[in-house]
Design a protein around this motif. Sequence first.
Motif, PDB file in Angstrom:
ATOM      1  N   VAL A  77       0.837  -1.206   0.000  1.00  0.00           N
ATOM      2  CA  VAL A  77       0.000   0.000   0.000  1.00  0.00           C
ATOM      3  C   VAL A  77       0.870   1.253   0.000  1.00  0.00           C
ATOM      4  O   VAL A  77       0.568   2.232  -0.702  1.00  0.00           O
ATOM      5  CB  VAL A  77      -0.974  -0.020   1.201  1.00  0.00           C
ATOM      6  CG1 VAL A  77      -1.661   1.319   1.383  1.00  0.00           C
ATOM      7  CG2 VAL A  77      -2.007  -1.123   1.026  1.00  0.00           C
ATOM      8  N   PHE A  78       1.977   1.230   0.746  1.00  0.00           N
ATOM      9  CA  PHE A  78       2.867   2.388   0.767  1.00  0.00           C
ATOM     10  C   PHE A  78       3.449   2.646  -0.621  1.00  0.00           C
ATOM     11  O   PHE A  78       3.519   3.798  -1.069  1.00  0.00           O
ATOM     12  CB  PHE A  78       3.994   2.169   1.787  1.00  0.00           C
ATOM     13  CG  PHE A  78       4.928   3.329   1.881  1.00  0.00           C
ATOM     14  CD1 PHE A  78       4.582   4.475   2.576  1.00  0.00           C
ATOM     15  CD2 PHE A  78       6.163   3.293   1.248  1.00  0.00           C
ATOM     16  CE1 PHE A  78       5.442   5.557   2.644  1.00  0.00           C
ATOM     17  CE2 PHE A  78       7.026   4.368   1.309  1.00  0.00           C
ATOM     18  CZ  PHE A  78       6.661   5.507   2.014  1.00  0.00           C
TER      19      PHE A  78
ATOM     20  N   LEU B 251       2.379  11.479   5.030  1.00  0.00           N
ATOM     21  CA  LEU B 251       1.094  10.908   5.453  1.00  0.00           C
ATOM     22  C   LEU B 251       1.291   9.889   6.574  1.00  0.00           C
ATOM     23  O   LEU B 251       0.563   9.906   7.578  1.00  0.00           O
ATOM     24  CB  LEU B 251       0.415  10.260   4.245  1.00  0.00           C
ATOM     25  CG  LEU B 251      -1.053   9.887   4.371  1.00  0.00           C
ATOM     26  CD1 LEU B 251      -1.906  11.110   4.670  1.00  0.00           C
ATOM     27  CD2 LEU B 251      -1.524   9.225   3.080  1.00  0.00           C
ATOM     28  N   VAL B 252       2.275   9.021   6.440  1.00  0.00           N
ATOM     29  CA  VAL B 252       2.568   8.031   7.481  1.00  0.00           C
ATOM     30  C   VAL B 252       3.015   8.743   8.757  1.00  0.00           C
ATOM     31  O   VAL B 252       2.587   8.393   9.863  1.00  0.00           O
ATOM     32  CB  VAL B 252       3.637   7.023   6.997  1.00  0.00           C
ATOM     33  CG1 VAL B 252       4.136   6.168   8.146  1.00  0.00           C
ATOM     34  CG2 VAL B 252       3.082   6.158   5.897  1.00  0.00           C
ATOM     35  N   PHE B 253       3.857   9.739   8.626  1.00  0.00           N
ATOM     36  CA  PHE B 253       4.357  10.484   9.781  1.00  0.00           C
ATOM     37  C   PHE B 253       3.218  11.217  10.494  1.00  0.00           C
ATOM     38  O   PHE B 253       3.121  11.194  11.728  1.00  0.00           O
ATOM     39  CB  PHE B 253       5.438  11.472   9.325  1.00  0.00           C
ATOM     40  CG  PHE B 253       6.113  12.182  10.450  1.00  0.00           C
ATOM     41  CD1 PHE B 253       6.955  11.511  11.314  1.00  0.00           C
ATOM     42  CD2 PHE B 253       5.906  13.546  10.649  1.00  0.00           C
ATOM     43  CE1 PHE B 253       7.578  12.169  12.366  1.00  0.00           C
ATOM     44  CE2 PHE B 253       6.521  14.211  11.690  1.00  0.00           C
ATOM     45  CZ  PHE B 253       7.366  13.524  12.564  1.00  0.00           C
ATOM     46  N   ALA B 254       2.333  11.860   9.745  1.00  0.00           N
ATOM     47  CA  ALA B 254       1.202  12.586  10.347  1.00  0.00           C
ATOM     48  C   ALA B 254       0.252  11.622  11.052  1.00  0.00           C
ATOM     49  O   ALA B 254      -0.243  11.921  12.151  1.00  0.00           O
ATOM     50  CB  ALA B 254       0.454  13.365   9.263  1.00  0.00           C
ATOM     51  N   ALA B 255       0.002  10.466  10.453  1.00  0.00           N
ATOM     52  CA  ALA B 255      -0.880   9.473  11.090  1.00  0.00           C
ATOM     53  C   ALA B 255      -0.272   8.973  12.392  1.00  0.00           C
ATOM     54  O   ALA B 255      -0.970   8.793  13.390  1.00  0.00           O
ATOM     55  CB  ALA B 255      -1.149   8.312  10.133  1.00  0.00           C
ATOM     56  N   SER B 256       1.037   8.764  12.403  1.00  0.00           N
ATOM     57  CA  SER B 256       1.704   8.302  13.620  1.00  0.00           C
ATOM     58  C   SER B 256       1.650   9.357  14.717  1.00  0.00           C
ATOM     59  O   SER B 256       1.416   9.038  15.887  1.00  0.00           O
ATOM     60  CB  SER B 256       3.156   7.925  13.326  1.00  0.00           C
ATOM     61  OG  SER B 256       3.195   6.803  12.496  1.00  0.00           O
ATOM     62  N   LEU B 257       1.863  10.614  14.359  1.00  0.00           N
ATOM     63  CA  LEU B 257       1.764  11.687  15.357  1.00  0.00           C
ATOM     64  C   LEU B 257       0.351  11.807  15.912  1.00  0.00           C
ATOM     65  O   LEU B 257       0.162  11.979  17.120  1.00  0.00           O
ATOM     66  CB  LEU B 257       2.210  13.022  14.755  1.00  0.00           C
ATOM     67  CG  LEU B 257       3.701  13.243  14.631  1.00  0.00           C
ATOM     68  CD1 LEU B 257       3.985  14.601  13.988  1.00  0.00           C
ATOM     69  CD2 LEU B 257       4.367  13.160  15.985  1.00  0.00           C
TER      70      LEU B 257
ATOM     71  N   GLY C 137       2.313   3.075   9.288  1.00  0.00           N
ATOM     72  CA  GLY C 137       1.706   2.280   8.234  1.00  0.00           C
ATOM     73  C   GLY C 137       0.382   2.891   7.824  1.00  0.00           C
ATOM     74  O   GLY C 137      -0.335   3.456   8.654  1.00  0.00           O
ATOM     75  N   LEU C 138       0.072   2.780   6.562  1.00  0.00           N
ATOM     76  CA  LEU C 138      -1.165   3.388   6.069  1.00  0.00           C
ATOM     77  C   LEU C 138      -2.382   2.514   6.353  1.00  0.00           C
ATOM     78  O   LEU C 138      -3.442   3.019   6.726  1.00  0.00           O
ATOM     79  CB  LEU C 138      -1.026   3.656   4.566  1.00  0.00           C
ATOM     80  CG  LEU C 138       0.048   4.685   4.200  1.00  0.00           C
ATOM     81  CD1 LEU C 138       0.240   4.747   2.697  1.00  0.00           C
ATOM     82  CD2 LEU C 138      -0.327   6.041   4.760  1.00  0.00           C
ATOM     83  N   VAL C 139      -2.248   1.198   6.205  1.00  0.00           N
ATOM     84  CA  VAL C 139      -3.378   0.295   6.445  1.00  0.00           C
ATOM     85  C   VAL C 139      -3.710   0.269   7.935  1.00  0.00           C
ATOM     86  O   VAL C 139      -4.875   0.380   8.324  1.00  0.00           O
ATOM     87  CB  VAL C 139      -3.068  -1.123   5.915  1.00  0.00           C
ATOM     88  CG1 VAL C 139      -4.187  -2.084   6.255  1.00  0.00           C
ATOM     89  CG2 VAL C 139      -2.844  -1.091   4.428  1.00  0.00           C
ATOM     90  N   SER C 140      -2.687   0.123   8.781  1.00  0.00           N
ATOM     91  CA  SER C 140      -2.933   0.106  10.220  1.00  0.00           C
ATOM     92  C   SER C 140      -3.507   1.441  10.683  1.00  0.00           C
ATOM     93  O   SER C 140      -4.380   1.489  11.550  1.00  0.00           O
ATOM     94  CB  SER C 140      -1.658  -0.229  10.993  1.00  0.00           C
ATOM     95  OG  SER C 140      -0.670   0.751  10.778  1.00  0.00           O
ATOM     96  N   GLY C 141      -3.041   2.537  10.089  1.00  0.00           N
ATOM     97  CA  GLY C 141      -3.586   3.849  10.431  1.00  0.00           C
ATOM     98  C   GLY C 141      -5.051   3.983  10.043  1.00  0.00           C
ATOM     99  O   GLY C 141      -5.855   4.539  10.790  1.00  0.00           O
ATOM    100  N   LEU C 142      -5.407   3.441   8.878  1.00  0.00           N
ATOM    101  CA  LEU C 142      -6.801   3.495   8.446  1.00  0.00           C
ATOM    102  C   LEU C 142      -7.694   2.656   9.365  1.00  0.00           C
ATOM    103  O   LEU C 142      -8.769   3.099   9.758  1.00  0.00           O
ATOM    104  CB  LEU C 142      -6.915   3.013   6.997  1.00  0.00           C
ATOM    105  CG  LEU C 142      -8.316   3.021   6.405  1.00  0.00           C
ATOM    106  CD1 LEU C 142      -8.849   4.450   6.329  1.00  0.00           C
ATOM    107  CD2 LEU C 142      -8.321   2.375   5.039  1.00  0.00           C
ATOM    108  N   VAL C 143      -7.233   1.458   9.721  1.00  0.00           N
ATOM    109  CA  VAL C 143      -8.009   0.608  10.642  1.00  0.00           C
ATOM    110  C   VAL C 143      -8.135   1.284  12.006  1.00  0.00           C
ATOM    111  O   VAL C 143      -9.202   1.295  12.618  1.00  0.00           O
ATOM    112  CB  VAL C 143      -7.364  -0.793  10.762  1.00  0.00           C
ATOM    113  CG1 VAL C 143      -8.028  -1.616  11.857  1.00  0.00           C
ATOM    114  CG2 VAL C 143      -7.433  -1.525   9.442  1.00  0.00           C
ATOM    115  N   GLY C 144      -7.047   1.877  12.480  1.00  0.00           N
ATOM    116  CA  GLY C 144      -7.086   2.589  13.755  1.00  0.00           C
ATOM    117  C   GLY C 144      -8.041   3.767  13.724  1.00  0.00           C
ATOM    118  O   GLY C 144      -8.792   4.001  14.674  1.00  0.00           O
TER     119      GLY C 144
END
Length: 174
Positions: free
Chosen positions: A22-23, A38-44, A92-99
């Motif tokens: 996905v990345f 996008l990954v960095f912003a989701a993690s923050l 991660g983008l998928v884990s971020g979306l699920v979260g």
Amino acid sequence: MRRGLRFVPLALLLAVVLELAVFVLVGRALGFGAAVLLVFAASLLGLALLRREGMRAWRGFRSAAAAGQPPGRQVTDGLVGLGGALLLAVPGLVSGLVGLLLLVPPVRRLARSGVQRTTERRVSSMVAGDLFGPRTVRVRQGAPQPTPRPQTEQPVVVDGGRAIEGEIIEPGRN
């Protein structure tokens, strides 16, 4: 339960492969820098929500305990919120979306009820009652069941009904 644990390494490997795929796809569509941002912003966002959800879960548990109510609903809601925030915090983008989905109220309620049902199946009825309060049971009207006949045999009385001292020895043990 233990049978399912053997699939955890395979599931983790598949999750990593999915995250990478996905990345790469998002990186090709938006550009590498945008995908990393996008990954960095989701993690923050996940890290910020992790603290908020943790405090919210703790306050809900304490208020239920202080009111003398079963804390199970607040605990499961807190666990789902913490799980969502943790998935957002993991890069991660998928884990971020699920979260992120787990933090949306309708999805959160659905996940909470799933966690509650799973917990009720895995613990004793007494523990489930202490956690979640009395269970609600659906009764369906159907064909009447035949009433069982009472046993007509009388219990065997040994030694006039007096208590007998002794010990129980399992077969095959000395």
